[in-house]
Scaffold this active site. Structure first.
Site, PDB file in Angstrom:
ATOM      1  N   GLU A 116       0.816  -1.214   0.000  1.00  0.00           N
ATOM      2  CA  GLU A 116       0.000   0.000   0.000  1.00  0.00           C
ATOM      3  C   GLU A 116       0.849   1.263   0.000  1.00  0.00           C
ATOM      4  OE1 GLU A 116      -3.488   0.319  -0.337  1.00  0.00           O
ATOM      5  OE2 GLU A 116      -2.946  -1.697  -0.985  1.00  0.00           O
ATOM      6  N   ARG A 154      20.283   6.146 -21.369  1.00  0.00           N
ATOM      7  CA  ARG A 154      20.547   6.407 -22.790  1.00  0.00           C
ATOM      8  C   ARG A 154      20.939   7.853 -23.057  1.00  0.00           C
ATOM      9  NH1 ARG A 154      16.421   8.726 -25.541  1.00  0.00           N
ATOM     10  NH2 ARG A 154      16.977   7.923 -27.577  1.00  0.00           N
ATOM     11  N   ASP A 169      15.221  12.570 -31.252  1.00  0.00           N
ATOM     12  CA  ASP A 169      14.077  11.735 -30.929  1.00  0.00           C
ATOM     13  C   ASP A 169      12.852  12.538 -30.577  1.00  0.00           C
ATOM     14  OD1 ASP A 169      15.080   9.155 -31.280  1.00  0.00           O
ATOM     15  OD2 ASP A 169      16.268   9.374 -29.463  1.00  0.00           O
TER      16      ASP A 169
END
Ligand code: ADE
Length: 247
Positions: A116, A154, A169
């Protein structure tokens, strides 16, 4: 960069973190990834990492002691991590800006939330960043931790060959990328757009930019408000809006 991960399921990291680019980044020493089994930092016979919530209620809560002990152990050998991240659906939503910010740190530690939640004192005294990977609920923070690690690693210089691709990108200038083609020039009656074969660099650049703008306008118009747009971009957008959707 050093990345420490605290989890009760260390084996979940074995496949995704030991293949391809993430593997290479570790092999060449650009990333030092250490996945720790939280149960190794317990002191009782049953290696307990969770307990019932004070005040009652459903579910279990991650105990503070193993988490504090693990962070102390990491700190003793590698210094205090610059960022201590807790993965939780309640956190700041992860995006490319946060990925860049984290990629500039020397040392991250990620706590994979489970059950939780975690004892609030962990948040108060240890955690610097609470991060969610999106508005949905997973069974635990391991997959989010791997998503964060992948997106961050990356961006570390040298990890992805051909640095430029990282900057081109989707999201890097706030736009989605346009369509890409490779050989053959014609496949099952479907041709590559003529302009890409023209060798006309300026025409190719303009075409690509227009496609990126179109795709963003059609799929993620919300991104345009924050995108870095030039005067040329604005003129193209104006044109695209006048033309209406292309199906
Ligand atoms: N734990 C469970 N769901 C999550 C999410 N969407 N992001 C981060 N941690 C989580």
């Amino acid at each position: 960069m050093r990345i420490d991960v605290l989890t009760i399921f260390p084996r979940m990291f074995e496949g995704p973190m030991t293949e391809a680019i993430l593997y290479r980044a570790q092999e060449v020493g650009l990333v030092d990834l250490r996945v720790h089994d939280l149960r190794d930092y317990t002191t009782d016979r049953h290696r307990t990492v969770d307990d019932y919530p004070f005040g009652g209620g459903p579910g279990m809560v991650m105990k503070p002691e193993p988490l504090f002990a693990a962070v102390d152990a990491v700190t003793a050998v590698a210094g205090r991590p610059q960022r201590i991240i807790l993965t939780t659906p309640q956190g700041r939503v992860f995006d490319q800006d946060l990925a860049w910010e984290l990629s500039r740190q020397r040392h991250l530690l990620i706590i994979c939330g489970r059950y939780e939640g975690v004892d609030e004192r962990v948040r108060e005294a240890l955690v610097t960043d609470e991060v969610s990977i999106g508005d949905y609920v997973l069974t635990g923070g391991e997959l989010p931790a791997m998503v964060i690690i992948d997106a961050v690693v990356r961006l570390i210089p040298g990890v992805v060959g051909g640095e430029e691709s990282v900057y081109q990108d989707s999201f890097e200038d706030g736009l989605l990328e346009g369509p890409q083609y490779t050989r053959p020039r014609e496949f099952r009656g479907l041709a590559v757009p003529e302009v890409l074969l023209s060798g006309h660099h300026e025409a190719v650049r303009r075409w690509r930019r227009r496609q990126a703008l179109r795709r963003t306008l059609e799929r993620r118009p919300d991104l345009l408000a924050r995108a870095r747009l030039t005067d040329e971009d604005r003129a193209m957008l104006e044109e695209l809006r006048r033309e209406g959707p292309v199906l």
